[in-house]
Structure formats: structure tokens, C-alpha cells
Scaffold this motif. Structure first.
Motif, PDB file in Angstrom:
ATOM      1  N   UNK A 176       0.815  -1.217   0.000  1.00 20.32           N
ATOM      2  CA  UNK A 176       0.000   0.000   0.000  1.00 20.32           C
ATOM      3  C   UNK A 176       0.846   1.264   0.000  1.00 20.32           C
ATOM      4  N   UNK A 177       2.107   1.181   0.454  1.00 19.64           N
ATOM      5  CA  UNK A 177       2.977   2.356   0.431  1.00 19.64           C
ATOM      6  C   UNK A 177       3.413   2.707  -0.987  1.00 19.64           C
ATOM      7  N   UNK A 188      -9.391  11.494  -3.540  1.00 19.11           N
ATOM      8  CA  UNK A 188      -8.655  10.935  -2.407  1.00 19.11           C
ATOM      9  C   UNK A 188      -7.719  12.004  -1.861  1.00 19.11           C
ATOM     10  N   UNK A 189      -7.828  12.259  -0.555  1.00 18.12           N
ATOM     11  CA  UNK A 189      -6.855  13.138   0.088  1.00 18.12           C
ATOM     12  C   UNK A 189      -6.757  12.781   1.563  1.00 18.12           C
ATOM     13  N   UNK A 190      -5.621  13.114   2.148  1.00 21.66           N
ATOM     14  CA  UNK A 190      -5.340  12.734   3.530  1.00 21.66           C
ATOM     15  C   UNK A 190      -6.241  13.429   4.540  1.00 21.66           C
ATOM     16  N   UNK A 191      -6.766  14.587   4.192  1.00 27.62           N
ATOM     17  CA  UNK A 191      -7.566  15.374   5.131  1.00 27.62           C
ATOM     18  C   UNK A 191      -9.030  14.934   5.177  1.00 27.62           C
ATOM     19  N   UNK A 192      -9.606  14.623   4.006  1.00 24.97           N
ATOM     20  CA  UNK A 192     -11.036  14.317   3.955  1.00 24.97           C
ATOM     21  C   UNK A 192     -11.354  12.852   3.699  1.00 24.97           C
ATOM     22  N   UNK A 238      -8.428   5.396   6.435  1.00 28.75           N
ATOM     23  CA  UNK A 238      -9.159   4.125   6.469  1.00 28.75           C
ATOM     24  C   UNK A 238      -8.803   3.227   5.283  1.00 28.75           C
ATOM     25  N   UNK A 239      -8.785   3.787   4.091  1.00 30.89           N
ATOM     26  CA  UNK A 239      -8.472   2.978   2.913  1.00 30.89           C
ATOM     27  C   UNK A 239      -7.034   2.462   2.975  1.00 30.89           C
ATOM     28  N   UNK A 240      -6.114   3.286   3.412  1.00 32.23           N
ATOM     29  CA  UNK A 240      -4.726   2.842   3.537  1.00 32.23           C
ATOM     30  C   UNK A 240      -4.630   1.649   4.491  1.00 32.23           C
ATOM     31  N   UNK A 255      -3.367  -2.107   3.619  1.00 30.75           N
ATOM     32  CA  UNK A 255      -2.373  -2.800   4.432  1.00 30.75           C
ATOM     33  C   UNK A 255      -2.828  -4.190   4.843  1.00 30.75           C
ATOM     34  N   UNK A 256      -4.136  -4.378   4.956  1.00 29.47           N
ATOM     35  CA  UNK A 256      -4.711  -5.692   5.276  1.00 29.47           C
ATOM     36  C   UNK A 256      -4.937  -6.534   4.022  1.00 29.47           C
TER      37      UNK A 256
END
Length: 188
Positions: A4-5, A36-40, A135-137, A141-142
Motif C-alpha cells: 500500500x505504500x 482521495x486526500x489525507x484530510x477528507x 481508512x483505505x490505507x 495494508x490488510x
């Protein structure tokens, strides 16, 4: 599966649900990310869940153009979203893969009333798939999702019932093998 990274989760990315995903909202689904953005967080549309209703069932003014609707996701199922490949619908968000999300709804209405709209260039969705920040990240990762680049052909030209398998096969290698994973491994 991809780390995922290493994945670009930008607009236009497809998320293919892993074969073992059991969530009925996303089992064997293909989601196109629109934002997609880290804030929202993340907004996407499920591409392969055709509903038993058509546009005319939810909007009376579409008597000449009555395409099937798709379930965009489990969030706010009363909202209408659309993807298209048309240049005559201004104001949308351009996505990689020659697609646009949304745009001037009055222009869409005029195209539909004039008979110029078609399912091969304009698709409607009820609801959307959404993830909060991070959440998606976590789900990547799972290994709940397999990311892939999107393209208009997956939205407009590929049979929705075959989309999940078709994309995995096209990815090749270990992903092509996953395309043959049984719907219920206990029955294998």
C-alpha cells in the motif's frame, strides 16, 4: 499483492476487492476512485453493481433516455452520481483514463431529452463508496484491495458481471490466478 505504500491512490485508480472479502457491499467489486486526500478521505463509485431500477424510475424527466442505474456504494444511496466520456458536459472533474466525474446536470438533462446520451458514454450511480482519512490505507495494508490503473473501457465497454475477473486477468501473473478463485472456496 502491491504494498500500500507503493500505490498511488489518486483519482482514476481502480480498487479490486480481494477474493476473500466477505463484506456484501464490496464482495467481488471494482471501485473507481474519484477523489482521495489525507484530510477528507476517499470517494469512489462501484462499477459492477447494476441495480434493478433505471434512471426513469428515480427521475421523471428522463422518459427518452432510461439507462440502468448502478449502485455506486453503500453511502448516501439517495444521491445520484455519473461518469462520462463526453466533452459537451462542462464542469466535471477530469479523471485519468479519459473519464469525467459529474458536471453540469442541466447539460446532462438536455443530452438525455435530445436522445444524444448513451450508456457507452454516460453511466449513473446511486450512492457512493467512502472511506475516512487513513481508512483505505489501512484496508490496503490488510490486503483487502488490489489497486490498478483505471480506464474508460472498464466503465463503459466491459460487461459489469465480468469486470472483476476481466481486470484481474488483464493484470496477469498472480492476479490472473485470483480471477479464477471460486466464489465460495468451501465449495471447491
Amino acid at each position: 499483492m502491491p504494498d500500500s505504500d507503493e500505490v498511488d491512490l489518486g483519482p482514476g485508480t481502480l480498487l479490486i476487492s480481494a477474493p476473500m472479502m466477505q463484506d456484501p457491499n464490496f464482495r467481488r467489486s471494482v471501485v473507481l476512485l474519484c477523489e482521495h486526500n489525507d484530510r477528507e478521505g476517499t470517494f469512489g463509485l462501484i462499477l459492477n453493481r447494476e441495480l434493478d431500477v433505471s434512471l426513469g424510475d428515480v427521475l421523471d424527466e428522463y422518459v427518452t433516455y432510461d439507462p440502468p442505474l448502478y449502485m455506486g456504494g453503500p453511502v448516501q444511496r439517495e444521491t445520484l452520481h455519473y461518469l462520462h466520456t463526453r466533452e459537451d458536459i462542462p464542469g466535471g472533474v477530469a479523471l485519468p483514463g479519459d473519464m469525467t466525474w459529474g458536471g453540469d446536470f442541466e447539460a446532462v438533462q438536455q443530452l438525455a431529452k435530445g436522445g444524444d446520451a448513451a450508456p457507452d458514454n454516460l453511466r449513473f450511480f446511486l450512492g457512493y463508496a467512502g472511506w475516512g482519512p487513513g481508512q483505505l490505507e489501512g484496508e490496503l495494508g490488510e490486503e483487502a484491495w488490489i489497486p490498478a490503473p483505471g480506464a474508460a473501457e472498464f466503465v463503459f465497454d466491459t460487461d459489469p458481471d465480468q469486470l472483476w475477473r476481466a481486470i484481474l486477468r488483464r493484470m496477469g501473473g498472480e492476479y490472473a490466478v485470483l480471477a479464477n478463485f471460486p466464489d465460495d472456496p468451501r465449495m471447491n
